[in-house]
Scaffold this motif. Structure first.
Motif, mmCIF file in Angstrom:
data_model
loop_
_atom_site.group_PDB
_atom_site.id
_atom_site.type_symbol
_atom_site.label_atom_id
_atom_site.label_comp_id
_atom_site.label_asym_id
_atom_site.label_seq_id
_atom_site.Cartn_x
_atom_site.Cartn_y
_atom_site.Cartn_z
ATOM 1 N N ALA A 8 -1.184 5.519 -6.824
ATOM 2 C CA ALA A 8 -1.606 6.514 -5.738
ATOM 3 C C ALA A 8 -1.306 8.346 -6.729
ATOM 4 O O ALA A 8 -1.674 9.086 -5.753
ATOM 5 C CB ALA A 8 0.068 6.689 -5.152
ATOM 6 N N VAL A 42 -4.379 6.770 -2.798
ATOM 7 C CA VAL A 42 -3.892 5.250 -1.937
ATOM 8 C C VAL A 42 -3.712 4.379 -3.296
ATOM 9 O O VAL A 42 -4.516 4.556 -4.627
ATOM 10 C CB VAL A 42 -4.950 4.304 -1.155
ATOM 11 C CG1 VAL A 42 -3.990 3.075 -1.109
ATOM 12 C CG2 VAL A 42 -4.979 5.804 -0.044
ATOM 13 N N THR A 97 0.540 -1.408 0.034
ATOM 14 C CA THR A 97 0.214 -0.022 -0.055
ATOM 15 C C THR A 97 1.163 0.818 -0.163
ATOM 16 O O THR A 97 1.722 1.262 1.036
ATOM 17 C CB THR A 97 -0.708 0.026 0.863
ATOM 18 O OG1 THR A 97 -1.867 -0.913 1.294
ATOM 19 C CG2 THR A 97 -1.886 1.467 1.020
ATOM 20 N N GLY A 143 -7.321 1.508 -6.078
ATOM 21 C CA GLY A 143 -6.836 2.623 -4.927
ATOM 22 C C GLY A 143 -8.353 3.879 -4.588
ATOM 23 O O GLY A 143 -8.504 3.441 -5.898
ATOM 24 N N VAL A 172 1.113 5.708 -0.098
ATOM 25 C CA VAL A 172 0.112 6.886 0.220
ATOM 26 C C VAL A 172 0.760 7.560 -0.639
ATOM 27 O O VAL A 172 1.640 7.924 0.397
ATOM 28 C CB VAL A 172 -0.422 7.001 1.704
ATOM 29 C CG1 VAL A 172 -2.096 7.889 1.729
ATOM 30 C CG2 VAL A 172 -0.992 5.231 2.394
#
Length: 203
Positions: A183, A163, A152, A191, A154
């Motif tokens: 992202a 994200v 993940t 995301g 961010v």
């Protein structure tokens, strides 16, 4: 010259070589006396003779070797497009003391040398990608990996966060490319955006 200074010098040389018109990528290994040397990948359509003249002149300026004996290998770069990253190719290559990051578009390319930690590598990919596509740089405020291998990432533009997610099961480079692309909102995926404050992730 101390080993640390030699490493910095070779890194600077590689960066300068990649700045030359017509050069897609460069690897420098002068420690291996058998297989080492300067490996230059040319951009499609580049004039090999002109590029080589610039390369040799730069080698002389750096005092690497006399122009007549510098071992330089030349090849054409295969400009493939990574899945999930239309119009760009992303490469993350481990090197001594960190990672080399390359993001190449149709007309613009950018590269970074990042320390050997996930946040720095992901930030380097984001910075290079933004430069290639002409996007305002963003800050990577979170990098984490879940129990099932879900990476993940961010990103924050100062007012909101977005994200990107990918699974590392298919390879770290592909996962980083996919997650960073999402992202940055440059590729599609699962995301999304969020305004909630990010808790500190751990890798």
């Amino acid at each position: 010259m101390a080993p640390e200074n030699e490493t910095v010098c070779m890194t600077n040389l590689a960066l300068r070589l990649e700045d030359l018109p017509g050069v897609a990528s460069v690897s420098v290994d002068l420690d291996d006396t058998v297989n080492g040397g300067i490996n230059v990948r040319l951009e499609p359509g580049a004039d090999e003779k002109e590029v080589m003249e610039r390369v040799r002149a730069l080698l002389v300026a750096y005092g690497v070797r006399p122009a007549s004996s510098a071992r330089v290998k030349v090849g054409r770069a295969a400009m493939s497009t990574s899945e999930g990253s239309p119009g760009v190719e992303v490469r993350v290559t481990p090197i001594k003391g960190g990672a080399r990051i390359e993001v190449m578009g149709r007309k613009v390319r950018s590269f970074r040398i990042a320390p050997p930690n996930p946040s720095a590598i992901v930030q380097g990919v984001a910075d290079a990608w933004c430069q290639v596509v002409g996007k305002i740089p963003v800050e990577i405020v979170g990098v984490s990996i879940g129990d099932r291998g879900e990476l993940t990432v961010v990103a924050s533009n100062g007012t909101s966060e977005s994200v990107g997610r990918a699974n590392v099961g298919e390879g770290w480079q592909k996962a980083i490319t996919t997650a960073v692309g999402e992202a940055l909102r440059l590729t599609g995926g699962t995301g999304g955006s969020r305004d909630a404050e990010l808790t500190s992730p751990a890798w």
